[in-house]
Design a protein around this motif. Structure first.
Motif, PDB file in Angstrom:
ATOM      1  N   ALA A  66     -51.702   1.566  19.887  1.00 21.46           N
ATOM      2  CA  ALA A  66     -50.018   2.149  20.165  1.00 21.46           C
ATOM      3  C   ALA A  66     -49.945   1.838  21.524  1.00 21.46           C
ATOM      4  N   LYS A  67     -50.962   2.054  22.465  1.00 18.36           N
ATOM      5  CA  LYS A  67     -50.836   2.062  23.951  1.00 18.36           C
ATOM      6  C   LYS A  67     -50.857   0.564  24.517  1.00 18.36           C
ATOM      7  N   ALA A  68     -51.504  -0.307  23.692  1.00 16.12           N
ATOM      8  CA  ALA A  68     -51.414  -1.656  23.995  1.00 16.12           C
ATOM      9  C   ALA A  68     -50.314  -2.357  23.561  1.00 16.12           C
ATOM     10  N   ILE A  69     -49.572  -2.007  22.608  1.00 15.73           N
ATOM     11  CA  ILE A  69     -48.653  -2.801  22.160  1.00 15.73           C
ATOM     12  C   ILE A  69     -47.359  -2.113  22.979  1.00 15.73           C
ATOM     13  N   ALA A  70     -47.355  -0.810  23.091  1.00 13.82           N
ATOM     14  CA  ALA A  70     -46.227  -0.085  24.131  1.00 13.82           C
ATOM     15  C   ALA A  70     -46.358  -0.754  25.496  1.00 13.82           C
ATOM     16  N   GLY A  71     -47.306  -0.961  25.962  1.00 12.14           N
ATOM     17  CA  GLY A  71     -47.494  -1.573  27.442  1.00 12.14           C
ATOM     18  C   GLY A  71     -46.998  -2.999  27.411  1.00 12.14           C
ATOM     19  N   LYS A  72     -47.318  -3.645  26.556  1.00 12.86           N
ATOM     20  CA  LYS A  72     -46.939  -5.021  26.414  1.00 12.86           C
ATOM     21  C   LYS A  72     -45.141  -4.991  26.241  1.00 12.86           C
ATOM     22  N   LEU A  73     -44.754  -3.944  25.634  1.00 13.31           N
ATOM     23  CA  LEU A  73     -43.264  -3.840  25.672  1.00 13.31           C
ATOM     24  C   LEU A  73     -42.680  -3.303  26.891  1.00 13.31           C
ATOM     25  N   GLY A  74     -43.289  -2.709  27.755  1.00 10.07           N
ATOM     26  CA  GLY A  74     -42.829  -2.141  29.008  1.00 10.07           C
ATOM     27  C   GLY A  74     -42.557  -0.793  28.739  1.00 10.07           C
ATOM     28  N   LYS A 111     -38.715   5.139   1.749  1.00  8.94           N
ATOM     29  CA  LYS A 111     -37.669   5.649   1.337  1.00  8.94           C
ATOM     30  C   LYS A 111     -37.081   6.385   2.850  1.00  8.94           C
ATOM     31  N   ASN A 112     -38.024   6.755   3.469  1.00 12.61           N
ATOM     32  CA  ASN A 112     -37.502   7.717   4.618  1.00 12.61           C
ATOM     33  C   ASN A 112     -37.804   6.898   5.831  1.00 12.61           C
ATOM     34  N   VAL A 113     -38.820   5.972   5.958  1.00 12.06           N
ATOM     35  CA  VAL A 113     -39.262   5.405   7.141  1.00 12.06           C
ATOM     36  C   VAL A 113     -39.515   3.983   7.321  1.00 12.06           C
ATOM     37  N   ASP A 114     -39.427   3.268   8.276  1.00 13.22           N
ATOM     38  CA  ASP A 114     -39.759   1.832   8.243  1.00 13.22           C
ATOM     39  C   ASP A 114     -41.239   1.667   8.612  1.00 13.22           C
ATOM     40  N   PHE A 115     -41.905   0.833   7.995  1.00 11.68           N
ATOM     41  CA  PHE A 115     -43.303   0.341   8.664  1.00 11.68           C
ATOM     42  C   PHE A 115     -43.482  -0.836   9.187  1.00 11.68           C
ATOM     43  N   SER A 116     -44.570  -1.191   9.962  1.00 15.46           N
ATOM     44  CA  SER A 116     -45.006  -2.152  10.662  1.00 15.46           C
ATOM     45  C   SER A 116     -45.709  -2.903   9.478  1.00 15.46           C
ATOM     46  N   PHE A 224     -41.880   3.932  11.673  1.00 15.70           N
ATOM     47  CA  PHE A 224     -40.665   4.116  12.543  1.00 15.70           C
ATOM     48  C   PHE A 224     -39.520   4.720  12.001  1.00 15.70           C
ATOM     49  N   PRO A 225     -38.685   5.136  12.588  1.00 18.08           N
ATOM     50  CA  PRO A 225     -37.281   5.712  12.141  1.00 18.08           C
ATOM     51  C   PRO A 225     -36.810   4.839  11.234  1.00 18.08           C
ATOM     52  N   LYS A 226     -36.100   4.664  10.317  1.00 17.87           N
ATOM     53  CA  LYS A 226     -35.420   3.739   9.609  1.00 17.87           C
ATOM     54  C   LYS A 226     -34.567   3.125  10.650  1.00 17.87           C
ATOM     55  N   ASN A 227     -34.368   1.754  10.578  1.00 17.68           N
ATOM     56  CA  ASN A 227     -33.698   0.836  11.518  1.00 17.68           C
ATOM     57  C   ASN A 227     -33.924   0.868  12.767  1.00 17.68           C
ATOM     58  N   SER A 228     -35.031   1.482  13.083  1.00 21.20           N
ATOM     59  CA  SER A 228     -35.642   1.419  14.644  1.00 21.20           C
ATOM     60  C   SER A 228     -35.675  -0.088  14.977  1.00 21.20           C
ATOM     61  N   ASP A 229     -35.512  -0.374  16.270  1.00 25.91           N
ATOM     62  CA  ASP A 229     -35.544  -1.935  16.711  1.00 25.91           C
ATOM     63  C   ASP A 229     -36.949  -2.049  17.140  1.00 25.91           C
ATOM     64  N   LEU A 230     -37.480  -0.980  17.091  1.00 25.95           N
ATOM     65  CA  LEU A 230     -39.038  -1.085  17.679  1.00 25.95           C
ATOM     66  C   LEU A 230     -39.717  -1.738  16.546  1.00 25.95           C
ATOM     67  N   THR A 231     -39.635  -1.660  15.160  1.00 20.90           N
ATOM     68  CA  THR A 231     -40.396  -2.290  14.236  1.00 20.90           C
ATOM     69  C   THR A 231     -40.557  -3.525  14.365  1.00 20.90           C
ATOM     70  N   ALA A 232     -39.462  -4.266  14.711  1.00 24.51           N
ATOM     71  CA  ALA A 232     -39.755  -5.961  14.810  1.00 24.51           C
ATOM     72  C   ALA A 232     -40.493  -6.220  16.223  1.00 24.51           C
ATOM     73  N   LYS A 233     -40.261  -5.530  17.098  1.00 20.94           N
ATOM     74  CA  LYS A 233     -40.973  -5.592  18.524  1.00 20.94           C
ATOM     75  C   LYS A 233     -42.199  -5.336  18.352  1.00 20.94           C
ATOM     76  N   PHE A 234     -42.612  -4.297  17.678  1.00 20.81           N
ATOM     77  CA  PHE A 234     -44.280  -3.957  17.351  1.00 20.81           C
ATOM     78  C   PHE A 234     -45.002  -5.114  16.461  1.00 20.81           C
ATOM     79  N   ASN A 235     -44.156  -5.402  15.437  1.00 17.50           N
ATOM     80  CA  ASN A 235     -44.881  -6.314  14.471  1.00 17.50           C
ATOM     81  C   ASN A 235     -44.997  -7.799  15.294  1.00 17.50           C
ATOM     82  N   LYS A 236     -44.234  -8.053  16.026  1.00 18.48           N
ATOM     83  CA  LYS A 236     -44.407  -9.345  16.916  1.00 18.48           C
ATOM     84  C   LYS A 236     -45.549  -9.294  17.527  1.00 18.48           C
ATOM     85  N   GLU A 237     -45.955  -8.241  18.508  1.00 23.61           N
ATOM     86  CA  GLU A 237     -46.913  -7.984  19.247  1.00 23.61           C
ATOM     87  C   GLU A 237     -48.267  -7.726  18.390  1.00 23.61           C
ATOM     88  N   LEU A 238     -48.080  -7.055  17.427  1.00 25.50           N
ATOM     89  CA  LEU A 238     -49.323  -6.911  16.439  1.00 25.50           C
ATOM     90  C   LEU A 238     -49.729  -8.219  15.990  1.00 25.50           C
TER      91      LEU A 238
END
Ligand code: ARG
Length: 259
Positions: A66-74, A111-116, A224-238
């Motif tokens: 998580a730290k690695a991906i978060a870091g890459k995303l600033g 049904k409640n959250v989105d996943f990477s 991630f919370p439903k519809n968070s824009d982080l899902t796609a960003k994290f997936n890309k770095e992953l």
């Protein structure tokens, strides 16, 4: 005069709060870098745990990833510990921006959250005392089996119960399952392979065996919370980390082998 001052202060605070609450409620600025709050259940070595006696910091594979991906995303990462059973709710209520806890992306959770995408795969294991004679699922007949509350191991236990008459008990934290096993209150516990093997290596009176399931169905993903824009960003770095070997490096660091 005093009343006016209080009113003014209240207004200033309301505006301040509203400003914080724009897109992500829990994303807050610290210095010039934004902070992402990661909820976890730090009872799960080597994914997330506290090395008691050394420090009260939460460390592990999930934290590093998580730290690695978060870091890459600033972003900077802040880790928040809670019971596993409360993780999905923490995302729904905006207390966290992501949850990482060796969590499996089940249809029910989706049904409640989105996943990477899945970043690590797993299996279920039955852990029991060496001298219990429990070597197959059939041996569990009439026995008390412990599971973590809200985990897919709890679902697995319910599935087993349809074939073999077992008594299911749940606990909030994994170390509690091990304690109950050692004290003889539980005859067995269902724990995922990597975590189970860690305990068996440490606790000489325990042994384990695998209950086969499709490893893909028991893998870990970031929630991630439903519809968070982080899902796609994290997936890309992953994906990049999977391709360039960075993920494998973390696997070797924390699990001592490649997978
Ligand atoms: N993979 C299982 C699930 O999603 C168990 C995860 C438990 N994680 C933990 N940090 N205790 O249900």
């Amino acid at each position: 005069m005093k009343k006016a001052l209080i009113l003014l202060l209240t207004m200033v605070m309301a505006v301040g709060l509203a400003a914080c609450g724009t897109s992500d409620k829990s994303t807050k600025a610290s210095g010039d870098k934004k902070v992402l709050v990661m909820a976890t259940s730090a009872d799960y070595a080597p994914f997330e745990y506290i090395e008691t006696g050394k420090s009260d910091e939460i460390i592990g594979f999930d934290v590093d990833l998580a730290k690695a991906i978060a870091g890459k995303l600033g972003f900077k990462l802040q880790v928040k510990d809670m019971d596993f059973n409360g993780l999905v709710q923490s995302l729904k209520s905006g207390q966290a921006d992501l949850a990482m806890a060796g969590m499996t992306p089940t249809p029910k959770r989706k049904k409640n959250v989105d996943f990477s995408d899945i970043y690590y795969s797993a299996q279920h294991m039955i852990v029991s005392k060496k001298d219990s004679g429990i070597k197959t699922l059939e041996d569990l007949k009439g026995k008390t089996v412990g599971v973590q509350l809200g985990s897919i191991q709890e679902n697995k236990a319910k599935e087993i119960k349809k074939q073999v008459a077992i008594k299911i008990e749940d606990r909030n934290r994994i170390p509690d399952l091990i304690q109950e096993l050692k004290s003889g209150r539980f005859d067995a516990a269902i724990i995922e392979d990597t975590v189970a093997k860690g305990y068996v290596a440490k606790e000489k009176d325990l042994s384990e065996f695998t209950v086969s399931d499709d490893p893909k169905e028991v893998g870990s993903a970031i929630a991630f919370p439903k519809n968070s824009d982080l899902t796609a960003k994290f997936n890309k770095e992953l994906k990049i980390m999977k391709e360039n070997g960075e993920l494998d490096q973390l696997v070797v660091k924390w699990f001592g082998k490649e997978k």
